[in-house]
Write a protein that holds these residues in place. Sequence first.
Motif, PDB file in Angstrom:
ATOM      1  N   HIS A 195       0.820  -1.216   0.000  1.00  0.00           N
ATOM      2  CA  HIS A 195       0.000   0.000   0.000  1.00  0.00           C
ATOM      3  C   HIS A 195       0.855   1.269   0.000  1.00  0.00           C
ATOM      4  O   HIS A 195       0.397   2.338   0.375  1.00  0.00           O
ATOM      5  CB  HIS A 195      -0.983  -0.001   1.180  1.00  0.00           C
ATOM      6  N   TRP A 196       2.087   1.135  -0.432  1.00  0.00           N
ATOM      7  CA  TRP A 196       2.970   2.300  -0.528  1.00  0.00           C
ATOM      8  C   TRP A 196       2.679   3.128  -1.777  1.00  0.00           C
ATOM      9  O   TRP A 196       2.229   2.635  -2.801  1.00  0.00           O
ATOM     10  CB  TRP A 196       4.433   1.845  -0.535  1.00  0.00           C
ATOM     11  N   HIS A 197       2.952   4.404  -1.672  1.00  0.00           N
ATOM     12  CA  HIS A 197       2.897   5.323  -2.807  1.00  0.00           C
ATOM     13  C   HIS A 197       4.058   6.303  -2.658  1.00  0.00           C
ATOM     14  O   HIS A 197       4.467   6.629  -1.534  1.00  0.00           O
ATOM     15  CB  HIS A 197       1.577   6.101  -2.852  1.00  0.00           C
ATOM     16  N   PHE A 198       4.578   6.780  -3.787  1.00  0.00           N
ATOM     17  CA  PHE A 198       5.698   7.717  -3.774  1.00  0.00           C
ATOM     18  C   PHE A 198       5.338   8.937  -4.625  1.00  0.00           C
ATOM     19  O   PHE A 198       4.999   8.788  -5.795  1.00  0.00           O
ATOM     20  CB  PHE A 198       6.959   7.054  -4.322  1.00  0.00           C
ATOM     21  N   VAL A 199       5.398  10.093  -4.009  1.00  0.00           N
ATOM     22  CA  VAL A 199       5.155  11.340  -4.726  1.00  0.00           C
ATOM     23  C   VAL A 199       6.517  11.942  -5.054  1.00  0.00           C
ATOM     24  O   VAL A 199       7.301  12.265  -4.153  1.00  0.00           O
ATOM     25  CB  VAL A 199       4.320  12.321  -3.884  1.00  0.00           C
ATOM     26  N   VAL A 200       6.815  12.064  -6.339  1.00  0.00           N
ATOM     27  CA  VAL A 200       8.090  12.616  -6.792  1.00  0.00           C
ATOM     28  C   VAL A 200       7.835  14.028  -7.306  1.00  0.00           C
ATOM     29  O   VAL A 200       7.031  14.227  -8.224  1.00  0.00           O
ATOM     30  CB  VAL A 200       8.707  11.745  -7.907  1.00  0.00           C
ATOM     31  N   ILE A 201       8.520  14.997  -6.720  1.00  0.00           N
ATOM     32  CA  ILE A 201       8.254  16.403  -7.013  1.00  0.00           C
ATOM     33  C   ILE A 201       9.451  17.008  -7.735  1.00  0.00           C
ATOM     34  O   ILE A 201      10.551  17.098  -7.166  1.00  0.00           O
ATOM     35  CB  ILE A 201       7.978  17.189  -5.719  1.00  0.00           C
ATOM     36  N   THR A 202       9.220  17.407  -8.973  1.00  0.00           N
ATOM     37  CA  THR A 202      10.268  18.072  -9.758  1.00  0.00           C
ATOM     38  C   THR A 202       9.852  19.481 -10.173  1.00  0.00           C
ATOM     39  O   THR A 202      10.703  20.291 -10.536  1.00  0.00           O
ATOM     40  CB  THR A 202      10.603  17.256 -11.017  1.00  0.00           C
ATOM     41  N   ASP A 203       8.567  19.785 -10.149  1.00  0.00           N
ATOM     42  CA  ASP A 203       8.064  21.107 -10.537  1.00  0.00           C
ATOM     43  C   ASP A 203       8.622  22.168  -9.590  1.00  0.00           C
ATOM     44  O   ASP A 203       8.535  22.044  -8.358  1.00  0.00           O
ATOM     45  CB  ASP A 203       6.536  21.107 -10.473  1.00  0.00           C
ATOM     46  N   ALA A 204       9.212  23.212 -10.149  1.00  0.00           N
ATOM     47  CA  ALA A 204       9.905  24.223  -9.352  1.00  0.00           C
ATOM     48  C   ALA A 204       8.978  24.919  -8.352  1.00  0.00           C
ATOM     49  O   ALA A 204       9.353  25.146  -7.193  1.00  0.00           O
ATOM     50  CB  ALA A 204      10.551  25.258 -10.268  1.00  0.00           C
ATOM     51  N   GLU A 205       7.776  25.263  -8.770  1.00  0.00           N
ATOM     52  CA  GLU A 205       6.856  25.960  -7.864  1.00  0.00           C
ATOM     53  C   GLU A 205       6.410  25.062  -6.714  1.00  0.00           C
ATOM     54  O   GLU A 205       6.329  25.504  -5.567  1.00  0.00           O
ATOM     55  CB  GLU A 205       5.640  26.471  -8.643  1.00  0.00           C
ATOM     56  N   LYS A 206       6.145  23.801  -7.028  1.00  0.00           N
ATOM     57  CA  LYS A 206       5.724  22.871  -5.973  1.00  0.00           C
ATOM     58  C   LYS A 206       6.878  22.580  -5.012  1.00  0.00           C
ATOM     59  O   LYS A 206       6.680  22.490  -3.793  1.00  0.00           O
ATOM     60  CB  LYS A 206       5.177  21.584  -6.590  1.00  0.00           C
TER      61      LYS A 206
END
Length: 216
Positions: free
Chosen positions: A51-62
């Motif tokens: 039940h794992w999830h990974f949020v990968v953030i590359t957007d500069a504003e986020k």
Amino acid sequence: MTHQRLSADEVLTTTRSVRRRLDLGRPVDLALVRESLEIALQAPSGSNAQHWHFVVITDAEKRAAVGEVYQRACHQYLAGPGAAGKLHADDAERSKVQKRVHNSVAYLADVMGQVPVQVIACARTGSTALPTGNQSSLWGSVLPAAWSYMLAARERGLGTAWTTLHLLYEREVADILGIPDDVHQGVLIPTAHYTGTTFKPAPRQPLDEVLHINQW
């Protein structure tokens, strides 16, 4: 892809928290992150629930928005009595190490929003509330995967750090990233190439001070 060709023992003993040495100006190939996460998915999972999830953030504003939340939470932590630099004040040698850690934590607080990639490991529970009582089964099925990601990233020439301070404002981060209410964040992992090449095992307590065989 870049591989360090490290032994398992080298990866396990030299995957350090990289804060000051994160290369903020060098882009990270998302393929390296994906490779590392593919390996992370081989971690143990209770009842094979996955039940794992990974949020990968590359957007500069986020990234900047998450960084602002992290900075606020971190400054709150650094002002408190449990901050790294305030621990073991009665041990001169260890106090030096703690102060270095304190300063590197403060540095990361101010640059988190500039780190090229942020990865948040989450658990989807199907409920807006975490279970009461012992949660070891829940987090024991997510956090090993997050650590495996960090190990795999180390092998691929990436530096990471285990951070959880943003959880003081978890809902704010969830709103920034559109994370559903039944998904709970476990750790935020800044990810970047690093400067320098020296990684070595950290000083730790002697094993016999923490080892108990058959009874306490």
